[in-house]
Design a protein around this motif. Structure first.
Motif, PDB file in Angstrom:
ATOM      1  N   ASN A   1       0.819  -1.203   0.000  1.00 23.27           N
ATOM      2  CA  ASN A   1       0.000   0.000   0.000  1.00 23.27           C
ATOM      3  C   ASN A   1       0.857   1.260   0.000  1.00 23.27           C
ATOM      4  OD1 ASN A   1      -1.557   2.207   1.771  1.00 23.27           O
ATOM      5  ND2 ASN A   1      -3.056   0.948   0.697  1.00 23.27           N
ATOM      6  N   PRO A   2       0.745   2.114  -1.014  1.00 26.41           N
ATOM      7  CA  PRO A   2       1.572   3.328  -1.093  1.00 26.41           C
ATOM      8  C   PRO A   2       1.352   4.292   0.064  1.00 26.41           C
ATOM      9  CG  PRO A   2       0.509   2.869  -3.206  1.00 26.41           C
ATOM     10  CD  PRO A   2      -0.109   1.948  -2.201  1.00 26.41           C
ATOM     11  N   TYR A   3       0.118   4.425   0.496  1.00 22.64           N
ATOM     12  CA  TYR A   3      -0.204   5.362   1.578  1.00 22.64           C
ATOM     13  C   TYR A   3       0.489   4.958   2.878  1.00 22.64           C
ATOM     14  CZ  TYR A   3      -3.077   7.714   5.130  1.00 22.64           C
ATOM     15  OH  TYR A   3      -3.508   8.451   6.200  1.00 22.64           O
ATOM     16  N   VAL A   4       0.413   3.690   3.223  1.00 20.21           N
ATOM     17  CA  VAL A   4       1.065   3.195   4.442  1.00 20.21           C
ATOM     18  C   VAL A   4       2.578   3.347   4.342  1.00 20.21           C
ATOM     19  CG1 VAL A   4       1.475   1.156   5.879  1.00 20.21           C
ATOM     20  CG2 VAL A   4      -0.816   1.594   4.972  1.00 20.21           C
ATOM     21  N   TRP A   5       3.118   3.073   3.149  1.00 14.90           N
ATOM     22  CA  TRP A   5       4.565   3.207   2.945  1.00 14.90           C
ATOM     23  C   TRP A   5       5.027   4.639   3.188  1.00 14.90           C
ATOM     24  CZ3 TRP A   5       8.972   0.561   2.271  1.00 14.90           C
ATOM     25  CH2 TRP A   5      10.056   1.224   1.702  1.00 14.90           C
ATOM     26  N   LYS A   6       4.269   5.602   2.699  1.00 14.21           N
ATOM     27  CA  LYS A   6       4.659   7.003   2.890  1.00 14.21           C
ATOM     28  C   LYS A   6       4.710   7.363   4.371  1.00 14.21           C
ATOM     29  CE  LYS A   6       3.232   9.168  -1.456  1.00 14.21           C
ATOM     30  NZ  LYS A   6       2.405  10.223  -2.073  1.00 14.21           N
TER      31      LYS A   6
ATOM     32  N   SER B   1       8.223 -10.116   2.132  1.00 12.07           N
ATOM     33  CA  SER B   1       7.184  -9.770   1.166  1.00 12.07           C
ATOM     34  C   SER B   1       5.844 -10.407   1.528  1.00 12.07           C
ATOM     35  CB  SER B   1       7.619 -10.212  -0.236  1.00 12.07           C
ATOM     36  OG  SER B   1       6.590  -9.998  -1.172  1.00 12.07           O
ATOM     37  N   LEU B   2       5.885 -11.656   1.951  1.00 10.99           N
ATOM     38  CA  LEU B   2       4.658 -12.362   2.331  1.00 10.99           C
ATOM     39  C   LEU B   2       3.975 -11.649   3.499  1.00 10.99           C
ATOM     40  CD1 LEU B   2       3.404 -14.942   1.147  1.00 10.99           C
ATOM     41  CD2 LEU B   2       4.402 -16.202   3.045  1.00 10.99           C
ATOM     42  N   SER B   3       4.782 -11.221   4.474  1.00 15.33           N
ATOM     43  CA  SER B   3       4.240 -10.487   5.611  1.00 15.33           C
ATOM     44  C   SER B   3       3.618  -9.172   5.164  1.00 15.33           C
ATOM     45  CB  SER B   3       5.353 -10.220   6.630  1.00 15.33           C
ATOM     46  OG  SER B   3       4.910  -9.368   7.668  1.00 15.33           O
ATOM     47  N   TRP B   4       4.277  -8.515   4.223  1.00 16.83           N
ATOM     48  CA  TRP B   4       3.796  -7.234   3.704  1.00 16.83           C
ATOM     49  C   TRP B   4       2.412  -7.389   3.067  1.00 16.83           C
ATOM     50  CZ3 TRP B   4       8.105  -3.906   1.064  1.00 16.83           C
ATOM     51  CH2 TRP B   4       7.795  -2.541   1.217  1.00 16.83           C
ATOM     52  N   VAL B   5       2.278  -8.416   2.256  1.00 16.41           N
ATOM     53  CA  VAL B   5       1.045  -8.628   1.501  1.00 16.41           C
ATOM     54  C   VAL B   5      -0.106  -9.092   2.388  1.00 16.41           C
ATOM     55  CG1 VAL B   5      -0.010 -10.149  -0.223  1.00 16.41           C
ATOM     56  CG2 VAL B   5       2.164  -9.038  -0.711  1.00 16.41           C
ATOM     57  N   LEU B   6       0.197  -9.931   3.378  1.00 14.90           N
ATOM     58  CA  LEU B   6      -0.852 -10.563   4.174  1.00 14.90           C
ATOM     59  C   LEU B   6      -1.097  -9.906   5.533  1.00 14.90           C
ATOM     60  CD1 LEU B   6       0.009 -14.308   3.490  1.00 14.90           C
ATOM     61  CD2 LEU B   6      -1.680 -12.882   2.313  1.00 14.90           C
ATOM     62  N   ARG B   7      -0.116  -9.154   6.039  1.00 15.23           N
ATOM     63  CA  ARG B   7      -0.239  -8.681   7.420  1.00 15.23           C
ATOM     64  C   ARG B   7       0.186  -7.237   7.652  1.00 15.23           C
ATOM     65  NH1 ARG B   7       3.462  -8.108  11.336  1.00 15.23           N
ATOM     66  NH2 ARG B   7       2.749  -8.215  13.522  1.00 15.23           N
ATOM     67  N   LYS B   8       1.384  -6.890   7.218  1.00 17.13           N
ATOM     68  CA  LYS B   8       2.024  -5.650   7.643  1.00 17.13           C
ATOM     69  C   LYS B   8       1.196  -4.398   7.348  1.00 17.13           C
ATOM     70  CE  LYS B   8       6.296  -2.988   6.996  1.00 17.13           C
ATOM     71  NZ  LYS B   8       7.625  -2.962   6.340  1.00 17.13           N
ATOM     72  N   ASP B   9       0.684  -4.263   6.139  1.00 16.17           N
ATOM     73  CA  ASP B   9      -0.076  -3.064   5.783  1.00 16.17           C
ATOM     74  C   ASP B   9      -1.307  -2.897   6.665  1.00 16.17           C
ATOM     75  OD1 ASP B   9       1.513  -1.941   3.811  1.00 16.17           O
ATOM     76  OD2 ASP B   9       0.603  -3.102   2.210  1.00 16.17           O
ATOM     77  N   TYR B  10      -1.994  -3.993   6.953  1.00 20.40           N
ATOM     78  CA  TYR B  10      -3.179  -3.917   7.804  1.00 20.40           C
ATOM     79  C   TYR B  10      -2.805  -3.471   9.219  1.00 20.40           C
ATOM     80  CZ  TYR B  10      -5.204  -6.866   4.103  1.00 20.40           C
ATOM     81  OH  TYR B  10      -5.634  -7.358   2.906  1.00 20.40           O
ATOM     82  N   VAL B  11      -1.738  -4.069   9.754  1.00 17.63           N
ATOM     83  CA  VAL B  11      -1.300  -3.743  11.114  1.00 17.63           C
ATOM     84  C   VAL B  11      -0.911  -2.277  11.216  1.00 17.63           C
ATOM     85  CG1 VAL B  11       0.477  -4.162  12.870  1.00 17.63           C
ATOM     86  CG2 VAL B  11      -0.568  -6.090  11.660  1.00 17.63           C
ATOM     87  N   LYS B  12      -0.085  -1.799  10.265  1.00 20.30           N
ATOM     88  CA  LYS B  12       0.371  -0.407  10.298  1.00 20.30           C
ATOM     89  C   LYS B  12      -0.787   0.559  10.117  1.00 20.30           C
ATOM     90  CE  LYS B  12       4.825  -1.391  10.503  1.00 20.30           C
ATOM     91  NZ  LYS B  12       5.643  -1.084  11.680  1.00 20.30           N
ATOM     92  N   PHE B  13      -1.727   0.209   9.240  1.00 17.23           N
ATOM     93  CA  PHE B  13      -2.843   1.102   8.934  1.00 17.23           C
ATOM     94  C   PHE B  13      -3.718   1.335  10.157  1.00 17.23           C
ATOM     95  CE2 PHE B  13      -6.938   2.343   7.161  1.00 17.23           C
ATOM     96  CZ  PHE B  13      -6.587   3.205   6.135  1.00 17.23           C
ATOM     97  N   PHE B  14      -3.903   0.292  10.957  1.00 14.81           N
ATOM     98  CA  PHE B  14      -4.829   0.401  12.079  1.00 14.81           C
ATOM     99  C   PHE B  14      -4.139   0.637  13.424  1.00 14.81           C
ATOM    100  CE2 PHE B  14      -7.407  -1.842   8.903  1.00 14.81           C
ATOM    101  CZ  PHE B  14      -8.545  -1.032   8.929  1.00 14.81           C
TER     102      PHE B  14
END
Length: 363
Positions: free
Chosen positions: A118-123, A177-190
């Protein structure tokens, strides 16, 4: 209600002219040569090469014309290509470095969705937190590779299993990468806060983008292959796993070799909660380059092998880093400041291994 921690600030005891001189010299370089600090023709060719490779490899997989072992090789190749898109296209665009036109950066920054990220979370996590608070424990979450399992900071608690971390950390990188796709973005976002930063409420549109883009990614890389290929569901799963393990290893190694090698520091805020160095000087102490003379590293890594220049000038396209690195290195020497670099990828890898070994044994 959790109260946000006061913002850490850089308050140098002795001000350094390093960054002012370096920025003046870099600006003069572009002016004297009549160059734009953004992408040139070579950069566009490189971007099209990796984006085209992505389309080609994905198309070949879905063509259903190959045996299972060839398909597995294509999946591994796609994983490498995806990582290179992240390094060479997404990264520059999300920093606003690819083009002077914001819409071009937004468009190319969208290539991050091709990684399932997710670009938004990355920024939020990278552009703001990592680039500001590099290697500062509790602030820079990039040094928290696998909290509790991998110890990259001497301030972290030492556990008995850390004695072996130089051996098990590299396999863990394959899961990045697997963590990024399945977990990391959701965790960081919330999360309520990232590092010590408490972001404002996310725009409603970003909720939609997060879930829609993730769903489309799962459809394209799991459901669609299962429907069109003459493979069983578990074979599709193995291909997906191989693609991400390959991608994760490339991503994990390249990012870690810039900040977690011998010589880089992990500064601790003073009693008032501040860092007693200027921000730019802090970057020199916490960042290292590798393989600076390798054309292959420059092509693949998207300037991440010249991380010093990237941290000092994130809005300059990485295609220009080889030219401005001489300016940065010379100015650092004039100001009696470090300029850390490993001469090759292999020497940087060995240095990272030794650092992991050291941190697994000392407090």
């Amino acid at each position: 209600m959790i109260q946000p921690t006061p913002t850490l600030k850089f308050k140098p005891i002795q001000p350094s002219p390093f960054f002012a001189i370096t920025r003046q010299r870099v600006d003069a370089y572009f002016s004297q040569h009549g160059l734009s600090p953004h992408a040139n023709g070579a950069m566009w060719v490189k971007a099209l090469f990796f984006l085209g490779g992505y389309v080609l490899l994905y198309g070949l997989i879905l063509s259903n014309q190959f045996g299972s072992w060839t398909m597995l090789s294509l999946a591994a190749g796609l994983g490498i290509c995806i990582a290179c898109i992240g390094f060479n296209v997404s990264h520059d665009a999300l920093h606003g470095a690819f083009s002077s036109r914001s819409w071009v950066n937004r468009l190319l920054g969208g290539s991050f969705y091709l990684l399932g990220a997710n670009p938004y979370v990355w920024k939020l996590t990278h552009n703001i937190v990592h680039h500001t608070y590099t290697n500062i424990s509790g602030h820079d979450e990039d040094i928290e590779v696998a909290p509790g399992l991998v110890r990259l900071d001497a301030q972290d608690t030492l556990h008995p299993w850390h004695r072996y971390q130089q051996w098990y950390t590299f396999p863990l990188y394959t899961l990045a990468s697997l963590s990024w796709v399945l977990r990391k973005d959701y965790v960081k976002f919330f999360k309520r806060q990232i590092g010590q930063q408490a972001p404002a409420s996310h725009p409603r549109s970003e909720y939609v983008k997060l879930f829609v883009s993730k769903t489309l990614y799962y459809i394209c890389f799991l459901l669609l292959p299962a429907l069109v290929l003459d493979l069983s569901w578990w074979q599709v799963g193995v291909g997906f796993l191989v693609m991400h393990l390959t991608e994760g290893l490339v991503l994990g190694l390249i990012f870690q070799l810039a900040h977690a090698v011998e010589g880089t520091s992990y500064p601790v805020p003073d009693a008032t909660g501040n860092i007693q160095e200027a921000w730019a000087v802090h970057q020199l102490y916490t960042t290292a380059n590798f393989a600076p003379r390798s054309a292959l590293a420059a092509f693949i890594c998207g300037g991440l092998n010249r991380q010093i220049e990237h941290h000092l000038f994130p809005k300059i396209c990485h295609i220009h880093y080889p030219a401005i690195s001489a300016i940065v290195k010379r100015t650092a020497a004039e100001c009696n400041l470090p300029y850390l670099e490993n001469r090759s990828f292999g020497s940087a890898l060995a240095s990272h291994f030794r650092l992991l070994k050291k941190l697994g044994r000392v407090t």
